[in-house]
Write an enzyme that holds these catalytic residues in place. Structure first.
Site, PDB file in Angstrom:
ATOM      1  CB  THR A  90      42.942  -3.509 134.218  1.00  0.00           C
ATOM      2  OG1 THR A  90      42.021  -2.925 133.299  1.00  0.00           O
ATOM      3  CG2 THR A  90      42.758  -2.883 135.590  1.00  0.00           C
ATOM      4  CD  GLN A  95      41.670  -0.153 126.215  1.00  0.00           C
ATOM      5  OE1 GLN A  95      41.579  -0.316 127.430  1.00  0.00           O
ATOM      6  NE2 GLN A  95      41.537  -1.150 125.353  1.00  0.00           N
ATOM      7  CG  ASN A  98      37.153  -6.432 127.287  1.00  0.00           C
ATOM      8  OD1 ASN A  98      36.929  -7.170 126.338  1.00  0.00           O
ATOM      9  ND2 ASN A  98      38.333  -6.363 127.860  1.00  0.00           N
ATOM     10  CE1 TYR A 109      35.010  -2.400 132.204  1.00  0.00           C
ATOM     11  CE2 TYR A 109      36.364  -3.027 130.327  1.00  0.00           C
ATOM     12  CZ  TYR A 109      36.026  -3.165 131.663  1.00  0.00           C
ATOM     13  OH  TYR A 109      36.685  -4.064 132.465  1.00  0.00           O
ATOM     14  CG  ASN A 157      32.499  -6.097 132.778  1.00  0.00           C
ATOM     15  OD1 ASN A 157      32.505  -6.470 133.956  1.00  0.00           O
ATOM     16  ND2 ASN A 157      33.532  -5.462 132.233  1.00  0.00           N
ATOM     17  NE  ARG A 159      45.794 -13.528 131.809  1.00  0.00           N
ATOM     18  CZ  ARG A 159      44.962 -14.351 132.443  1.00  0.00           C
ATOM     19  NH1 ARG A 159      45.326 -15.599 132.673  1.00  0.00           N
ATOM     20  NH2 ARG A 159      43.782 -13.913 132.847  1.00  0.00           N
TER      21      ARG A 159
END
Length: 358
Positions: free
Chosen positions: A23, A96, A176, A178, A233, A316
């Site tokens: 994101t 995605q 994650n 969602y 989350n 990253r």
């Protein structure tokens, strides 16, 4: 092996380094991809495969500020500029599809959208909104059977739009915390209808999305990201977690999707995914297997040579190093990521990371 090409009947990749989805919150105008995003992804086209940031298939899934969508014509045009930039440099790119479900605040949603989830329980914690700063997650409305069917259709339609926008395929984000993982996770999904109450019930929504998406664009263009044992989350392990993910992966293999993308967040402090489970998931799936989570070149090479994966994803390192593949090949030092700019608008910390001198 990381630099070796990979070819299947449906896709040919220049190397085995995958740019993981991240994101970045740069879709500032009505959640529409823009020229800055096209520059960002084009800079990183040397990856064997790019997987974009989470992109909502529905207005209801735009839970975070400034994340992109893929459900209208303007978004298709915006993404077309992105895919053109990547393809012009010989790269491959999947979008995605990420519906945030209950990980949302109404201030981040467009007019007429609503927060939905498998249950009416709010996700613990807070999230950022541009208009109100940090806010507790909004309470979702529990999805009815009709809501579920509509969401499945939204994924399938978004996948069709992805192909129109020039993507090589789609990754379904079932990790994650969602929406898809909200249905998978027994700690969150307490439903007593056909979409809960058992391994089969909790897997049902994910598999319906996979089947509909595969019918829309072909299973050979579909990947799925999973994060068993993930805690992001407010997820977390439960007694049947390994049996459930094995059953899910076996069915994904039968459905013929292109890849399974297994994420281990232990490098960021989450509980590790047991090594044995990763191997069992790998054995259960006949397609391509991607591992992600804290890899550097040495660890990636080791995993590939041991047959633990076909591809390895880097997050990253690709964010801060547009030329990551070249740097790894040259054993060059890597740029450090500027965490303060991860989710801020503009080019700083996005398209301004330096590359090696020619």
């Amino acid at each position: 092996m990381i630099f070796e090409p990979l070819a299947t009947a449906s896709i040919q990749l220049a190397n085995r380094a995958v740019m993981a989805p991240m994101t970045r919150s740069r879709a500032v105008d009505a959640n529409t991809p823009n020229a800055l995003m096209a520059e960002y992804y084009g800079q990183r086209a040397a990856a064997g495969l790019i997987i974009t940031e989470g992109t909502s298939p529905s207005p209801n899934g735009l839970g975070y500020a400034r994340i992109p969508g893929l459900f209208n014509d303007a978004q298709v045009r915006g993404w077309k500029a992105v895919t053109d930039a990547v393809h012009a440099k010989g790269g491959k790119i999947f979008v995605q599809l990420m519906h945030t479900g209950r990980v949302a605040h109404v201030a981040n949603l467009p007019a007429g959208a609503e927060v939905l989830g498998p249950m009416a329980d709010a996700c613990p914690g807070e999230m950022y909104t541009d208009s109100q700063g940090m806010q507790a997650h909004s309470r979702p409305r529990a999805m009815t059977a009709a809501d579920i069917a509509h969401a499945v259709d939204e994924y399938a339609r978004s996948a069709q739009l992805a192909i129109e926008a020039g993507f090589d395929g789609v990754e379904l984000h079932a990790a994650n915390g969602y929406l898809i993982e909200q249905f998978l996770n027994a700690n969150v999904n307490q439903r007593t209808d056909a979409y809960g109450g058992s391994i089969e019930g909790r897997n049902r929504f994910a598999l319906e999305v996979v089947r509909a998406t595969s019918a829309a664009i072909g299973a050979h263009r579909v990947g799925v990201r999973l994060s068993p044992y993930g805690v992001f989350n407010s997820m977390g392990a439960y007694p049947d977690v390994e049996a459930q993910y094995l059953a899910l992966t076996e069915e994904l293999s039968r459905l013929g999707v292109l890849y399974v993308h297994a994420l281990d967040h232990s490098a960021l402090g989450a509980p590790p995914v047991p090594a044995e489970l990763k191997l069992r998931l790998r054995d259960a799936f006949r397609g391509l297997f991607i591992l992600a989570g804290g890899f550097d070149r040495t660890a990636a090479e080791s995993a590939l040579r041991a047959g633990q994966a076909d591809l390895v994803a880097f997050a990253r390192p690709f964010l801060a190093n547009p030329d990551l593949v070249e740097r790894m090949r040259a054993n060059a030092a890597l740029n450090a990521a500027d965490m303060a700019t991860f989710y801020t608008p503009g080019a700083k910390g996005y398209t301004d990371y330096p590359v090696l001198a020619p």
